[in-house]
Design a protein around this motif. Structure first.
Motif, PDB file in Angstrom:
ATOM      1  N   ALA A  86      19.336   0.547  25.495  1.00 40.48           N
ATOM      2  CA  ALA A  86      19.040   0.139  24.123  1.00 40.48           C
ATOM      3  C   ALA A  86      20.192   0.471  23.189  1.00 40.48           C
ATOM      4  O   ALA A  86      20.553  -0.325  22.310  1.00 40.48           O
ATOM      5  CB  ALA A  86      17.750   0.814  23.652  1.00 40.48           C
ATOM      6  N   VAL A  87      20.778   1.656  23.363  1.00 40.82           N
ATOM      7  CA  VAL A  87      21.912   2.060  22.533  1.00 40.82           C
ATOM      8  C   VAL A  87      23.116   1.155  22.800  1.00 40.82           C
ATOM      9  O   VAL A  87      23.841   0.766  21.873  1.00 40.82           O
ATOM     10  CB  VAL A  87      22.253   3.543  22.795  1.00 40.82           C
ATOM     11  N   ALA A  88      23.327   0.795  24.070  1.00 32.90           N
ATOM     12  CA  ALA A  88      24.440  -0.082  24.418  1.00 32.90           C
ATOM     13  C   ALA A  88      24.296  -1.460  23.783  1.00 32.90           C
ATOM     14  O   ALA A  88      25.293  -2.140  23.507  1.00 32.90           O
ATOM     15  CB  ALA A  88      24.549  -0.214  25.938  1.00 32.90           C
ATOM     16  N   LEU A  89      23.055  -1.872  23.527  1.00 31.61           N
ATOM     17  CA  LEU A  89      22.790  -3.153  22.875  1.00 31.61           C
ATOM     18  C   LEU A  89      22.888  -3.046  21.357  1.00 31.61           C
ATOM     19  O   LEU A  89      22.601  -4.017  20.653  1.00 31.61           O
ATOM     20  CB  LEU A  89      21.405  -3.668  23.272  1.00 31.61           C
ATOM     21  N   ASP A  90      23.263  -1.868  20.861  1.00 34.61           N
ATOM     22  CA  ASP A  90      23.413  -1.629  19.427  1.00 34.61           C
ATOM     23  C   ASP A  90      22.111  -1.899  18.688  1.00 34.61           C
ATOM     24  O   ASP A  90      22.077  -2.622  17.680  1.00 34.61           O
ATOM     25  CB  ASP A  90      24.550  -2.490  18.853  1.00 34.61           C
TER      26      ASP A  90
END
Length: 261
Positions: A86-90
């Motif tokens: 989720a963090v990688a997807l901003d």
């Protein structure tokens, strides 16, 4: 493309209900967020039944569904992997729930309504439908956190939480390695000690109608003792972890709370 919201959902041996649960949460995303800026991220944690195959077969039906397959690493490992996805997807916001159909999507709105008031918002199971051993461990855990860390959290391990993505990124950087058995507890403790109001919003917890609990009572005591040992050890590191969280520039919500105060 950045996302407004990602829902993180670990799944293990949930062939009987996984399609229903995916449909419920994708329907919520479609109703409340009709534009293409949300995702449901399901982490298939090495399921030994048809869970993975079912998820793959329904992907085309649910455009907002993202399926990640991983070797079995346990619930905590799957949750952290989902958070990192989720963090990688901003993602501006990250919501985490479970795939066992024990929560209702309508309760999501209770947390979402407070998203500008805190970077880290928790529900709590007002009436919890679990085995007696699990209920007892939850009470002991609540008291242990209050004793060890001097903070009170109603349901520190609940899989029903809303976190601002930028704050989650900082929390993950401070999470102990290797990943603790119950990382959600550590994230809740760090967030609370960093000054976030978790709200502890009462939500519905249904009786489990399908599948089986992956950790039975005789194993529960062992992992419970492991978690307590991890928490006690983490107390030595908590001060520096919280200092690092507080030293980072304030997020929009934190800045807004400062103005409001």
């Amino acid at each position: 493309m950045s996302l407004l919201l990602s829902i993180v959902m670990p799944a293990y041996n949930e062939e009987e209900c996984i399609e229903l649960v995916v449909r419920q949460w994708c329907d919520l995303l479609d109703r409340q967020f009709p534009t293409d800026n949300t995702r449901l991220i399901v982490i298939n944690d090495g399921s030994r039944d048809k869970t993975g195959a079912i998820l793959d077969s329904i992907k085309e039906r649910y455009p907002k569904l993202m399926v990640v397959h991983q070797p079995n690493g346990g619930h905590g490992n799957a949750v952290v992997n989902g958070y990192r996805q989720a963090v990688a997807l901003d993602s501006e916001y990250v919501f985490q729930t479970d795939s066992d159909d024990q929560f209702v999507t309508a309760d999501f709105e209770k947390l979402w309504a407070k998203r500008n008031q805190s970077d880290f918002i928790l529900g709590y199971r007002e009436v919890r439908h679990d085995a007696t051993a699990r209920l007892w461990i939850t009470r002991v855990l609540r008291g242990s956190i209050a004793l060890i860390y001097g903070t009170y959290i109603m349901d520190s391990n609940i899989p029903f939480r809303l976190i601002r993505g930028s704050f989650l990124r900082k929390l993950l950087a401070q999470l102990p390695t290797p990943t603790p058995f119950a990382p959600n507890i550590f994230l809740a403790v760090m967030a609370k000690k960093a000054g976030n109001e978790t709200f502890d919003i009462p939500i519905t917890h249904k009786e489990r109608e399908t599948g089986t609990v992956s950790i039975m009572n005789w194993k529960l005591l062992k992992v419970c003792m492991q978690s307590f040992a991890e928490l006690a050890q983490f107390r030595l590191e908590l001060g520096s972890k919280v200092k690092a969280l507080r030293s980072e520039p304030a997020t929009a919500s934190s800045a807004q709370r400062t103005v409001n105060n």
